[in-house]
Design a protein around this motif. Structure first.
Motif, PDB file in Angstrom:
ATOM      1  N   ARG A   1      15.043   2.106  28.459  1.00 17.25           N
ATOM      2  CA  ARG A   1      15.990   1.198  27.791  1.00 17.25           C
ATOM      3  C   ARG A   1      17.273   1.927  27.424  1.00 17.25           C
ATOM      4  N   ILE A   2      17.126   3.134  26.885  1.00 17.03           N
ATOM      5  CA  ILE A   2      18.304   3.914  26.500  1.00 17.03           C
ATOM      6  C   ILE A   2      19.158   4.221  27.722  1.00 17.03           C
ATOM      7  N   LEU A   3      18.513   4.656  28.802  1.00 12.74           N
ATOM      8  CA  LEU A   3      19.259   4.965  30.029  1.00 12.74           C
ATOM      9  C   LEU A   3      19.954   3.731  30.573  1.00 12.74           C
ATOM     10  N   SER A   4      19.294   2.588  30.486  1.00 10.33           N
ATOM     11  CA  SER A   4      19.882   1.343  30.962  1.00 10.33           C
ATOM     12  C   SER A   4      21.144   1.009  30.162  1.00 10.33           C
TER      13      SER A   4
ATOM     14  N   GLN B   1      14.972  -9.458  36.673  1.00 16.20           N
ATOM     15  CA  GLN B   1      14.688  -8.123  36.186  1.00 16.20           C
ATOM     16  C   GLN B   1      13.546  -8.190  35.201  1.00 16.20           C
ATOM     17  N   GLU B   2      12.618  -7.285  35.378  1.00 15.22           N
ATOM     18  CA  GLU B   2      11.506  -7.214  34.440  1.00 15.22           C
ATOM     19  C   GLU B   2      11.966  -6.443  33.210  1.00 15.22           C
ATOM     20  N   PRO B   3      11.456  -6.798  32.042  1.00 20.95           N
ATOM     21  CA  PRO B   3      11.867  -6.083  30.832  1.00 20.95           C
ATOM     22  C   PRO B   3      11.402  -4.633  30.864  1.00 20.95           C
ATOM     23  N   LEU B   4      12.226  -3.760  30.304  1.00 21.78           N
ATOM     24  CA  LEU B   4      11.896  -2.341  30.266  1.00 21.78           C
ATOM     25  C   LEU B   4      11.045  -2.060  29.037  1.00 21.78           C
ATOM     26  N   ASN B   5       9.837  -1.590  29.251  1.00 19.38           N
ATOM     27  CA  ASN B   5       8.929  -1.300  28.153  1.00 19.38           C
ATOM     28  C   ASN B   5       9.083   0.114  27.629  1.00 19.38           C
TER      29      ASN B   5
END
Length: 75
Positions: free
Chosen positions: A17-20, A8-12
């Motif tokens: 990020r909040i939704l994840s 998984q690529e990091p969420l920028n």
């Protein structure tokens, strides 16, 4: 057989990020995600209605209408 690992690529994006994090805690079938899905659909339907309206305007402009006739008297 070894399982294929997905990286998984990091969420920028902070919103992503909040939704994840919400999805991890609440699950993707929660009421929150149902509302989010519905809002996504409504947004896309709104865009579609704008496009449909613009297409109709352009089609009306390009349709040949009745030509004006000018009466000329001949001697």
């Amino acid at each position: 057989m070894a399982k294929a690992q997905t990286k998984q690529e990091p969420l920028n994006c902070p919103f992503a990020r909040i939704l994840s994090e919400f999805e991890k805690g609440l699950g993707s079938h929660s009421t929150f995600f149902n509302h989010l899905h519905q809002s996504h659909l409504e947004f896309l339907k709104g865009i579609r209605s704008l496009l449909d309206g613009r297409i109709e305007e352009l089609e009306k402009k390009t349709k040949p209408g009745k030509k004006k006739t000018t009466k000329i008297e001949v001697e």
